[in-house]
Design an enzyme around this catalytic site. Structure first.
Site, PDB file in Angstrom:
ATOM      1  N   LYS A 126       0.846  -1.204   0.000  1.00  0.00           N
ATOM      2  CA  LYS A 126       0.000   0.000   0.000  1.00  0.00           C
ATOM      3  C   LYS A 126       0.874   1.243   0.000  1.00  0.00           C
ATOM      4  CE  LYS A 126      -1.845   2.645   3.110  1.00  0.00           C
ATOM      5  NZ  LYS A 126      -1.889   4.000   2.503  1.00  0.00           N
TER       6      LYS A 126
ATOM      7  N   GLU B 118      10.314   0.512  10.227  1.00  0.00           N
ATOM      8  CA  GLU B 118      11.316   1.556  10.046  1.00  0.00           C
ATOM      9  C   GLU B 118      10.579   2.852  10.318  1.00  0.00           C
ATOM     10  OE1 GLU B 118      13.092   4.394   9.090  1.00  0.00           O
ATOM     11  OE2 GLU B 118      13.087   3.885   6.968  1.00  0.00           O
TER      12      GLU B 118
ATOM     13  N   CYS C 283      13.242  10.326   7.423  1.00  0.00           N
ATOM     14  CA  CYS C 283      13.202   9.808   8.793  1.00  0.00           C
ATOM     15  C   CYS C 283      14.571   9.889   9.450  1.00  0.00           C
ATOM     16  CB  CYS C 283      12.691   8.379   8.802  1.00  0.00           C
ATOM     17  SG  CYS C 283      13.478   7.370   7.547  1.00  0.00           S
TER      18      CYS C 283
END
Lengths: 288, 476, 327
Positions: B182, B256, B290
């Protein structure tokens, strides 16, 4: 009741907890009865409380920088020292296992296997990085390597195999530099405290292994939800508790290991070690 | 003289965006049963396409297709054949690189320079790298006959839409798993283009399934009984939620998640390169990274000099049209993200930190945020603790290496960190003490399929990249 | 060992901008100062240079850049076979690079060996184009200081407005920084009013740390320009080397107030190369350096490529080498 006085009354051992290298009673003042295979009173074990668990986590965290900062060679030597100390107390452990219901032969075999397990893991200390680390051939002028590092503070729910199972879950956690709080077998906690006496006399720094005895179902949720615990070994958890404990563990995204509680005599493999390792990748340019 | 760079827009003629997109299930594009949603161009807020929304029944259909493909085709297929499919995909990505880069920049808002020079080349590299593993798994150190896990449910974020797809799909397929992926709600288009690449590669139907949608679709996917493994990249908050959903199921999980990386600059650093590293650390991809170096920890003795150089450098950053080849900082991905960045920046000022941005003209339409540096930041400020996920840098100072490490580690996150010093022993000393999964020394934000990537602590668990990246997709 | 050197005062030590003759017991201090400069990480510098090289300069920006680049060219001939005839031809080209198009700017200077300065000066009389002369036993620099000074004085006497000297790379690499410094100051004195460009020969200095140190050394010794290369050593000018030198002049001005020019030379052959250097200047030292007064391109074949690209922009069709003179 005997109708005459014994020649000598035995000096019994008070089984306490093992926290930060010391042997305190539970802060709660509680204990519970441990019986032998025939249901006879053997000893009162300390019944640790959530506050004991909290204190144990604090001690475990405190010990982490020092223990993880030791050289692997040094950790290996200390684990080997534990094997030496355990071997020296062989008869004591055989006796303790027999009181818990093992036959003479099985008890002896289990102690031997437990000693050998420490020896097996001792040798891993300075080889883990070679097996799980890597020099990474990246596409650019960089030196790049990945090395394993201990995850940190690990809470271990030990299986009911009172000595070999206990050793088999504790040794792989600490060999890489983790420190741990271990909740001993609930029905057979006594060898864990005797093992703590071995640990306490093996140059293992205080706080690297902390042993709690008591009710698993009472202590485990506090450890699973503790925000300063980095990983959780659910080997000794009751199947019906796993879901809730894993859910608690999600609070700070603990690494959760759920190993099978069978076959302690089989080749342990590396899974119990690698479950509590982080991989750190370091990049550095190469140029003049 | 003033040297003005004339507009140098990359042509968007190379991409053909359809008016509407379906779900990619079992090798076909099909309608979804949810209400379609719109993907918009964050640089001008124009609608790019209507995209199908997968509901539970659609997710179920996708999972079943993946299961069938796993049982009948992909699972039994010899590794060397799987490898060739992945090599094909790598080549197709290279062949269609311009198209992929342009579409990525249009849908995501990132500068074409980055999608062209970073994202898309890494996507090809990722498939090329894991293709090579497909027939060598027995030599990967996971036992003589490692088996795939089964069907993987993968949920990826909007910051590197195609690259995160590659990080997820390449190792999964190499190990013999099939996937249902997705993409993020705001950036579904390159994943759907990738579906076309799967078709061009003649990848067997059902091996890769792509279900578009928002949080509900993701929830339906990770909670589906037919999934054997979940892989998620995104926020720590959602990661926690997924871990709770999977509690007790025995299903595999790798995460993650977020970060608040410290970028440590010692006084003896190569300052010009350190400044570049700081800029690259926080302004790469608008800070939607991130592992961004969002906390600059600079030794007090050089703080003033570093800041002066940093500000001068920031003044040369070109903010604007993502498709302009000279753009350094593109659009913020969504109105929602822009609001979050604004909220945290406002909190920074309210808590007493000082914001500075170079003079730069932001386009009138679209979502934009000027590159910003906060000084007078205390460790306790929200901007020093929370992930902003935008082009906002918080600067703190330290006096000694011990203090630097202590401050760097004083966070629930542990994804990445940076070290700048010309002293080798100090690099290794510092790197050893940082509780972070990736440490960039004298560089920052470098990625490679051969290098494991992933976090400590609340930045998640599991590694992507390298031999380590196989582990999450093998029954070991 | 107490080499006494003269020292350019910097803001760190004294008044900004003064080129003083303050005497310090200085080789040791100079060495300490240069070693105290921030290091240069080659990979990072190369990455930065490569990234700037990916700037896309199109249409009007490209047209401006081409004219700017032409006006910055130090049109150069430095061959053993150079003759007065060759130099005169080059001078004609310098003054009118494209005889068919009067809008093409003239180049910045013509660069020749010292014995041909008088030829060039006469050929360029009235054009406003200066003559630059290489000197100091170019390109190796391996000669006694007196010979180097005589070389310099001869060039200046013949009318050179600019002197391109070479540093003693051997002394630099041997750590005898005082000798390098003293030679530059001596040549600077010999230059009189002529501008001094100091060639570092970065291809022989090998590391970017050395490039940075040599840049600062030359600036502190009084260089008006720092220049990458003689063109006789490979590698000659590169983008990373020029990046480091541009950082040096930027930082030097910030510290002292004195602006020093930069000249990459050797290996710059195409318009694309030249534009990349201009972008490098623009985003490193800044627009203040984007004039022929502060930035030069040492080149010979570059000029025709600039002209060819210029004509493509004005006519819309690609041109060919036969339409531009080979001089």
């Amino acid at each position: 009741m005997s109708d005459r006085m014994p020649e000598r009354l035995a000096v019994r051992k008070t089984y306490k907890l093992f926290i930060g290298g010391a042997f305190p009673r539970s802060e709660s003042g509680r204990s519970y009865v441990v019986t032998d295979a025939k249901g006879r009173f053997t000893a009162n074990a300390s019944q640790a409380s959530r506050k004991d668990a909290r204190d144990a986590v604090a001690a475990t965290r405190k010990a982490f920088p020092g223990w993880s900062g030791r050289t692997p060679y040094n950790r290996g030597q200390i684990l080997y020292r534990i094997a030496e100390m355990l071997e020296g107390r062989r008869d004591q452990f055989v006796g303790e296992l027999r009181r818990a219901g093992a036959s003479k032969g099985d008890a002896a075999d289990e102690v031997d296997a437990a000693v050998d397990r420490w020896v097996w893991y001792a040798g891993w200390a300075d080889k883990l990085a070679a097996v799980t680390g890597a020099a990474n051939p990246v596409s650019g002028p960089y030196f790049n390597f990945s090395a394993p590092e201990p995850t940190g503070v690990v809470a271990v729910l030990a299986p009911d195999s009172p000595l070999l199972g206990l050793v088999s879950v504790v040794a792989p956690v600490i060999v890489s530099g983790n420190t741990c709080v271990v909740v001993a077998s609930e029905p057979a906690p006594l060898p864990s405290i005797t093992l703590a006496e071995v640990l306490a006399t093996s140059d293992l720094p205080g706080g690297v292994v902390n042993v709690l005895t008591g009710r698993r179902a009472e202590i485990a949720p506090w450890l699973a939800s503790h925000m300063d615990v980095n990983a959780l070994d659910l080997t000794g958890a009751a199947a019906e508790d796993v879901r809730a404990l894993e859910s608690d563990a999600a609070g700070n995204l603990k690494r959760v290991f759920r190993g099978a509680e069978t076959g302690w005599t089989a080749d342990p493999g590396t899974a119990r070690m690698t479950a509590f390792l982080e991989t750190k990748t370091v990049w550095h340019p190469m140029g003049v | 003289m003033v040297f003005e760079y004339a507009p140098a827009p990359e042509s968007s003629a190379v991409v053909d965006i359809r008016a509407s997109y379906g779900l990619f299930i079992d090798g076909e594009f099909v309608d979804g049963h949810g209400e379609p949603f719109k993907s918009i161009n964050p640089a001008d807020e124009s609608v790019l396409a209507d995209v199908a929304r997968a509901d539970e029944s659609d997710v179920d259909r996708a999972v079943k297709a993946a299961r069938t493909a796993y049982d009948t085709v992909w699972g039994p297929m010899p590794g060397r054949e799987r490898a060739k499919y992945l090599y094909r995909i790598a080549r197709l990505v290279q062949e269609r690189s311009r198209e992929l880069a342009v579409l990525e920049s249009i849908d995501n808002g990132k500068p074409i320079r980055e999608s062209r020079d970073v994202d898309v080349p890494l996507v090809a590299a990722w498939f090329f790298y894991y293709a090579g593993w497909a027939d060598k798994l027995a030599h990967a150190g996971f036992g003589p006959d490692p088996r795939p896990v089964g069907v993987a449910g993968q949920v990826i974020p909007w910051n590197f839409p195609l690259l995160m797809l590659a990080w997820k799909i390449a190792p999964a397929l190499a190990c013999g798993n099939t996937v249902v992926l997705k993409p993020a709600e705001t950036t579904p288009l390159t994943a759907l283009l990738f579906a076309d690449i799967c078709r061009q590669a003649d990848l067997p139907p059902g091996v890769v399934n792509i279900v578009t949608g928002a949080g509900d679709t993701g929830r339906a996917l990770v909670a589906h009984d037919g999934i054997d493994k979940v892989a998620f990249t995104g926020s720590t908050e959602v990661g926690r939620e997924i871990a709770r959903v999977l509690a007790g199921t025995g299903r595999r999980l790798t995460l993650e998640l977020g970060g608040k990386a410290a970028n440590i600059v010692y006084e003896d650093a190569a300052l010009d390169q350190a400044v570049e590293g700081i800029v690259n650390g926080i302004f790469f991809n608008q800070g939607h990274v991130c592992c961004a170096g969002s906390r600059l920890l600079v030794q007090e003795s050089v703080a003033e000099e570093v800041l002066e150089r940093l500000k001068a450098r920031m003044a040369t950053l070109r903010v604007g049209d993502p498709l302009d080849k000279n753009t350094d900082i593109g659009a913020i991905n969504s109105a929602e993200q822009l609001a979050k960045i604004r909220e945290l920046s406002a909190a920074g000022e309210a808590e007493g930190a000082t914001a500075w941005s170079p003079p730069c003209e932001l386009p009138a339409r679209g979502f934009w945020f000027a590159p910003t540096v906060f000084t007078d930041v205390a460790q306790s400020h929200r901007i020093a603790r929370e992930e902003i996920f935008g082009p906002v840098l918080s600067v703190l100072t330290f006096r000694t290496p011990d203090e630097a490490v202590t401050k760097a580690n004083n966070t629930p996150y542990g994804l990445s960190a940076g070290i700048w010093t010309e002293k080798g022993a100090q690099i290794l000393w510092t790197a050893q003490r940082l509780r972070a999964g990736v440490v960039w020394a004298n560089t920052f934000n470098k990625f490679d399929p051969a290098a494991p990537f992933g976090g400590y602590k609340e930045s998640g668990f599991g590694r992507e990249g390298g031999r380590h990246g196989l582990e999450g997709y093998l029954s070991v | 060992m107490s080499t006494t050197i003269r020292f350019v005062r910097t803001a760190r030590f004294g008044d900004a901008g003064e080129v003083s003759t303050e005497t310090l017991n200085g080789a040791a201090e100079l060495r300490a100062f240069l070693r105290g400069l921030p290091g240069v990480d080659r990979v990072g510098a190369e990455e930065r240079a490569a990234r700037l090289a990916s700037r896309s300069i199109k249409t009007t920006a490209k047209a401006e850049a081409i004219d700017l680049a032409i006006s910055m060219v130090d049109l150069t001939t430095l061959e053993g076979a150079d003759t007065p005839g060759k130099v005169r031809a080059l001078c004609a080209k310098a003054a009118r690079p494209d005889p068919s198009d009067g809008t093409v700017p003239k180049v910045a200077a013509v660069c020749v060996y010292s014995d041909l300065v008088d030829v060039a000066v006469r050929a360029l009389a009235g054009t406003g184009i200066g003559v630059a002369s290489v000197a100091t036993s170019f390109p190796s620099g391996r000669a006694p200081l007196e010979a180097k000074l005589a070389d310099t004085r001869a060039a200046v006497a013949a009318g050179a407005a600019e002197i391109d000297m070479v540093i003693d790379r051997g002394a630099f690499l041997a750590g005898d920084l005082g000798k390098v410094f003293d030679e530059i100051t001596a040549v600077k004195e010999a230059c009189g009013t002529a501008h001094l460009k100091v060639i570092l020969e970065t291809g022989e200095l090998a590391t970017l740390d050395n490039v940075r140190r040599a840049s600062w050394l030359a600036m502190r010794a009084g260089a008006d320009f720092i220049k990458t290369s003689t063109g006789k050593v490979s590698p000659a000018a590169t983008l990373p080397v020029t990046l480091v030198m541009l950082e040096a002049v930027r930082d030097y001005r910030a510290a002292t107030g004195r602006q020093v020019g930069v000249k990459p030379a050797g290996g710059i052959r195409t318009t694309k190369d030249a534009v990349r250097y201009l972008v490098l200047v623009n985003e490193t030292a800044g627009p203040d350096w984007l004039t022929p007064e502060w930035f030069r391109l040492g080149a010979s074949s570059l000029l025709n490529d600039l002209l060819m690209q210029r004509r493509k922009l004005s006519t819309g069709v690609y041109s060919g080498p036969d339409y531009f003179t080979l001089d």
